[in-house]
Design a protein around this motif. Structure first.
Motif, PDB file in Angstrom:
ATOM      1  N   ARG A 501       0.835  -1.210   0.000  1.00 48.65           N
ATOM      2  CA  ARG A 501       0.000   0.000   0.000  1.00 48.65           C
ATOM      3  C   ARG A 501       0.872   1.264   0.000  1.00 48.65           C
ATOM      4  O   ARG A 501       0.526   2.274  -0.605  1.00 48.65           O
ATOM      5  CB  ARG A 501      -0.965  -0.012   1.200  1.00 48.65           C
ATOM      6  CG  ARG A 501      -1.988  -1.145   1.105  1.00 48.65           C
ATOM      7  CD  ARG A 501      -3.148  -0.973   2.073  1.00 48.65           C
ATOM      8  NE  ARG A 501      -2.764  -1.159   3.463  1.00 48.65           N
ATOM      9  CZ  ARG A 501      -2.680  -2.339   4.085  1.00 48.65           C
ATOM     10  NH1 ARG A 501      -2.945  -3.455   3.412  1.00 48.65           N
ATOM     11  NH2 ARG A 501      -2.340  -2.421   5.360  1.00 48.65           N
ATOM     12  N   ALA A 502       2.041   1.166   0.652  1.00 48.31           N
ATOM     13  CA  ALA A 502       2.970   2.305   0.673  1.00 48.31           C
ATOM     14  C   ALA A 502       3.522   2.578  -0.730  1.00 48.31           C
ATOM     15  O   ALA A 502       3.626   3.733  -1.162  1.00 48.31           O
ATOM     16  CB  ALA A 502       4.114   2.026   1.646  1.00 48.31           C
ATOM     17  N   VAL A 503       3.857   1.501  -1.471  1.00 41.62           N
ATOM     18  CA  VAL A 503       4.345   1.654  -2.854  1.00 41.62           C
ATOM     19  C   VAL A 503       3.252   2.289  -3.719  1.00 41.62           C
ATOM     20  O   VAL A 503       3.520   3.159  -4.550  1.00 41.62           O
ATOM     21  CB  VAL A 503       4.807   0.291  -3.448  1.00 41.62           C
ATOM     22  CG1 VAL A 503       5.182   0.432  -4.924  1.00 41.62           C
ATOM     23  CG2 VAL A 503       5.978  -0.280  -2.662  1.00 41.62           C
ATOM     24  N   LEU A 504       2.007   1.856  -3.505  1.00 44.53           N
ATOM     25  CA  LEU A 504       0.881   2.407  -4.279  1.00 44.53           C
ATOM     26  C   LEU A 504       0.785   3.920  -4.075  1.00 44.53           C
ATOM     27  O   LEU A 504       0.701   4.690  -5.039  1.00 44.53           O
ATOM     28  CB  LEU A 504      -0.429   1.722  -3.838  1.00 44.53           C
ATOM     29  CG  LEU A 504      -1.730   2.358  -4.315  1.00 44.53           C
ATOM     30  CD1 LEU A 504      -1.889   2.238  -5.831  1.00 44.53           C
ATOM     31  CD2 LEU A 504      -2.943   1.726  -3.622  1.00 44.53           C
ATOM     32  N   GLU A 505       0.801   4.357  -2.813  1.00 42.20           N
ATOM     33  CA  GLU A 505       0.660   5.794  -2.527  1.00 42.20           C
ATOM     34  C   GLU A 505       1.813   6.594  -3.137  1.00 42.20           C
ATOM     35  O   GLU A 505       1.613   7.648  -3.732  1.00 42.20           O
ATOM     36  CB  GLU A 505       0.571   6.040  -1.012  1.00 42.20           C
ATOM     37  CG  GLU A 505      -0.671   5.445  -0.341  1.00 42.20           C
ATOM     38  CD  GLU A 505      -1.990   5.810  -1.019  1.00 42.20           C
ATOM     39  OE1 GLU A 505      -2.134   6.948  -1.510  1.00 42.20           O
ATOM     40  OE2 GLU A 505      -2.886   4.936  -1.089  1.00 42.20           O
ATOM     41  N   LYS A 506       3.031   6.051  -2.993  1.00 43.78           N
ATOM     42  CA  LYS A 506       4.221   6.729  -3.518  1.00 43.78           C
ATOM     43  C   LYS A 506       4.138   6.842  -5.051  1.00 43.78           C
ATOM     44  O   LYS A 506       4.414   7.888  -5.637  1.00 43.78           O
ATOM     45  CB  LYS A 506       5.458   5.920  -3.095  1.00 43.78           C
ATOM     46  CG  LYS A 506       6.779   6.648  -3.304  1.00 43.78           C
ATOM     47  CD  LYS A 506       7.930   5.787  -2.786  1.00 43.78           C
ATOM     48  CE  LYS A 506       9.230   6.161  -3.479  1.00 43.78           C
ATOM     49  NZ  LYS A 506      10.276   5.167  -3.274  1.00 43.78           N
ATOM     50  N   THR A 507       3.710   5.742  -5.708  1.00 47.07           N
ATOM     51  CA  THR A 507       3.635   5.712  -7.179  1.00 47.07           C
ATOM     52  C   THR A 507       2.585   6.686  -7.696  1.00 47.07           C
ATOM     53  O   THR A 507       2.813   7.405  -8.668  1.00 47.07           O
ATOM     54  CB  THR A 507       3.308   4.275  -7.668  1.00 47.07           C
ATOM     55  OG1 THR A 507       4.232   3.368  -7.079  1.00 47.07           O
ATOM     56  CG2 THR A 507       3.386   4.155  -9.183  1.00 47.07           C
ATOM     57  N   LEU A 508       1.427   6.702  -7.040  1.00 46.02           N
ATOM     58  CA  LEU A 508       0.351   7.596  -7.495  1.00 46.02           C
ATOM     59  C   LEU A 508       0.754   9.057  -7.318  1.00 46.02           C
ATOM     60  O   LEU A 508       0.442   9.910  -8.141  1.00 46.02           O
ATOM     61  CB  LEU A 508      -0.953   7.300  -6.740  1.00 46.02           C
ATOM     62  CG  LEU A 508      -1.631   5.969  -7.082  1.00 46.02           C
ATOM     63  CD1 LEU A 508      -2.856   5.748  -6.208  1.00 46.02           C
ATOM     64  CD2 LEU A 508      -2.035   5.888  -8.556  1.00 46.02           C
TER      65      LEU A 508
END
Length: 740
Positions: A501-508
């Motif tokens: 979920r952390a990777v998702l937020e960073k990517t978005l």
């Protein structure tokens, strides 16, 4: 199945929602069982809606108070006409709004202030008209309904039926049988809902409630579904849906119906594009809105029909047949030709007739003799034609056989009095009442009912009577599938890790308003969600490309990396089978040169060098955000011919491993994974992992991702890998690129 059994009894008509029922259920009960009805805007201009509705309330003898309101009249229709709510002899309960649109909002506020609990706004002239004034009125009306808390149907609707109350606030002048039946109907189109009620009536199927919801400024069709699920007099819920505005409310209504053992039979509009960015990703284009509706609603026990005829047959089937214990079909006919038609029709729907038990076969063979085909379906032949008691015994043997779950009889109801056939039908109805399995009569053709047939039909409550073989087969298939559903569908939640979920937020955040993520960012996000990814790296120079290729090991693939190029192979941006350093160098230079020549000067971020996997099968796994139904995942045969093949299946997201396996099994690709025609089985576990990961990613993104395309997902007997990934975001840039 107690929840499913039994039609309306007198006691259940007196049912009232329990104290712990939802506010929606309580308010709809007030609307369908009001103490009085007030017609605001009463006028006796010939043919006017007000007059038609008044005539119906009088004709069907609604027992509550009936009060017309019109400030300009002392009397109307031979009764006292009132000036306003204050001058009524008792406080208003259900208000029919028949005044022009510009006065309707005030009527709703005044009615609530005077103590009314519900209203039906027949008036049109709101959001269905595309002008500014109408849109403004529609907004004001929504606000008034919200603030007053009234249960309101409409505007732009044609009224309701509540048979137990003899309430018919509808403009229809066709005869209505005011017998509380086991079917409830709701939907946005008054004409379609009324046509369904009429067709069921013509078939002798009773309708307890009919609600036309119009523009749905207040109550929406799923709200009515929740009420029908709660009311014990209702057995089957029929809905006409033009669109699902609130997926959560719709799914909760479906769950309530499912828990009560009541099928929801839905006629749904929706051949239009459902994906928000369908033009940009294959998944969006393949996940059409009707397919998405099916994927999500079937899990909740909804049966979608493709037209009105199919709706009528399916409703008839569910009203008069309990869900069977299994799918072992049996049939009795008097004709070899009809027997053949039955076998063909059910076989083409994927259903087969079960072998009879040795005991049943022995009994039938002994009794029927030559000129019959002893088997399943049974052609009882000459013996049964000559001696009707033999025909009855044949049917009884089939019903009593423990190896059958559904018994079908090939015959239609007589159109005129016929003593022998009527007596036989009553005998079979009695057998069916005692059997613990459905007994279904099928007429091979649609023959239509006479008044005599209708009356006879009502005297046979324990048998289903179907018209037209193809539609009957579809209805029986739906009955079998419904019986196989879990009674309560577990809520599946995202099973992702916090690190993903952390990777998702960073990517978005890093995407910074772009329409799509480039391949490298897409794959890093997919990898974080447990989706297996091929070994790869991005090169900025030809020498770097060669170095990466040697580290991975030949053969390799070279691919362009650019957020502006979504379909790489279309512009020659993919080169396969690079077996040595010289070929890698040439591919790097060729792709770079091609990109430079493109119009619009796409941004080039480098060339991706990736391991080339020897695949036994190319799959597509993807996900899409449907404008109506929310996130879905997709699985099927991938590669360049994906749109041509259309071998895909969909499921709501998120899903778990069990549901992922069920999804895979629905496709031809799924058959190949198991090892088709002696070939080794392929690595299904990697496809399951990819589907669960994608579904978690869509759920966690919570509407911020429009679609994910992993095509191809290459698979062999040892592994499965995502070798390409496109993630399209749900934002202004993506909508613009998709032409929205």
């Amino acid at each position: 199945m107690e929840a499913f059994a039994g039609t309306a009894s007198h006691s259940s008509r007196k049912w009232a929602p329990p104290a712990d029922a939802s506010d929606i259920v309580k308010s709809i009960h007030a609307m369908l069982h009001p103490r009085n009805i007030v017609l605001v805007g009463a006028t006796d201009k010939p043919g006017n809606y007000a007059e038609r509705i008044w005539n119906n309330l009088i004709k069907y003898q609604y027992a509550g108070g009936l009060f017309p309101i019109n400030a300009k009249r002392e009397t109307i229709w031979g009764v006292t006409c009132y000036k306003d709510f204050a001058s009524l002899p008792e406080k208003p309960d259900h208000v029919l709004v028949l005044v022009p649109a510009r006065f309707a909002v005030q009527v709703i506020r005044d009615a609530a202030a005077a103590g009314a609990r519900s209203a039906t706004i027949v008036t049109s002239g709101f959001s269905e008209l595309q002008n500014e004034e109408s849109q403004r009125l529609a907004e004001e009306l929504k606000q008034a309904i919200k603030e007053t808390g009234l249960a309101v149907t409409g505007p732009n609707c044609l009224g309701n039926l509540s048979a137990g109350e003899h309430l018919f606030t509808n403009i229809d002048d066709r005869i209505v049988t005011m017998e509380p039946g086991a079917v409830a109907i709701a939907g946005q189109s008054g004409a379609i809902v009324m046509a369904i009620r009429q067709a069921l009536e013509d078939r002798g199927v009773g309708v307890g409630y009919m609600v036309t919801t119009g523009n749905e400024s207040g109550l929406e069709t799923p709200d009515l579904m929740s009420y029908f699920a709660a009311d014990p007099s209702i057995r089957v819920i029929v809905v006409y849906l033009e669109g699902v505005r609130n997926t959560k409310v719709f799914r909760e209504a479906c769950k309530a119906a499912r828990a009560a053992g009541k099928p929801v039979i839905a006629l749904k509009l929706g051949a239009s594009e459902g994906g928000r960015a369908a033009a940009m990703a294959h998944t969006g284009a393949l996940a059409g809105s009707i397919e998405t509706f099916d994927a999500i609603s079937t899990r909740e026990g909804v049966i979608r029909v493709r037209g009105l005829d199919e709706l009528i047959e399916t409703t008839e089937c569910f009203v008069h047949a309990d869900p069977p214990k299994g799918n072992r079909l049996a049939a009795v006919s008097l004709s070899g030709g009809k027997r053949g038609l039955l076998i063909d029709a059910f076989y083409s729907a994927g259903l087969n007739f079960a072998p009879l038990s040795p005991n049943a076969s022995e009994q039938l063979a002994k009794m029927l003799g030559p000129g019959s085909i002893v088997g399943n379906p049974l052609d009882a032949g000459f013996a049964a034609v000559v001696d009707p008691s033999v025909y009855m015994k044949s049917i009884k043997i089939m019903i009593d056989d423990p190896d059958t779950d559904i018994v079908i009889i090939d015959a239609e109801l007589p159109k005129a009095p016929h003593e022998l056939r009527e007596r036989n039908l009553k005998i079979v109805n009695e057998m069916a009442g005692q059997a613990n399995k459905p007994v279904i009569y099928i007429s091979a053709m649609s023959i239509g009912f006479t008044e005599f047939t209708k009356g006879l039909r009502k005297s046979l409550p324990d048998i289903a009577v179907m018209q037209g073989l193809d539609r009957a087969v579809g209805a029986i298939k739906s009955l079998i599938e419904y019986a196989g559903l879990r009674k309560e569908v577990p809520d599946i939640v995202s099973s992702s890790k916090a690190s993903a979920r952390a990777v998702l937020e960073k990517t978005l955040k890093a995407a910074n308003g772009a329409a799509a993520l480039d391949e490298v960012a897409s794959k890093q996000l997919l990898k974080a969600y447990g989706i297996p990814i091929s070994k790869e790296d991005v090169a900025q120079t030809a020498a770097e490309a060669v170095k990466i290729a040697k580290a991975i090991g030949f053969p390799v693939v070279a691919k362009v990396v650019s957020p502006d190029i979504l379909h790489k192979s279309d512009i020659g941006g993919v080169v396969l089978n690079l077996a040595n350093a010289a070929e890698v160098k040439k591919a790097f230079n060729d792709i770079t040169a091609r990109v430079k020549k493109l119009k619009g000067k796409p941004k080039l971020e480098g060339i991706l060098i990736a391991q080339q996997v020897k695949a036994d099968l190319e799959l597509v796994v993807g996900a899409s955000l449907d404008a109506e139904m929310g996130p879905v995942v997709l699985f099927g045969t991938g590669g360049v011919d994906i749109e041509l093949m259309k071998d895909v299946a969909l499921a709501g997201a998120p899903l778990d491993a069990t549901e992922a396996k069920e999804l895979i099994a629905k496709t031809k690709a799924g058959v190949k994974l198991k090892g088709y025609r002696g070939k080794p089985a392929l690595h299904e576990a990697s496809a399951v992992k990819a589907l669960v990961g994608l579904s978690n990613l869509m759920a966690d993104a919570n509407g911020r991702i429009a679609s994910i395309d992993v095509n191809p997902f290459l698979i062999n007997s040892k592994l499965g890998l995502a070798v390409d990934g496109l993630i399209v975001l749900n934002n202004a840039a993506a909508n613009k690129a998709a032409g929205h």
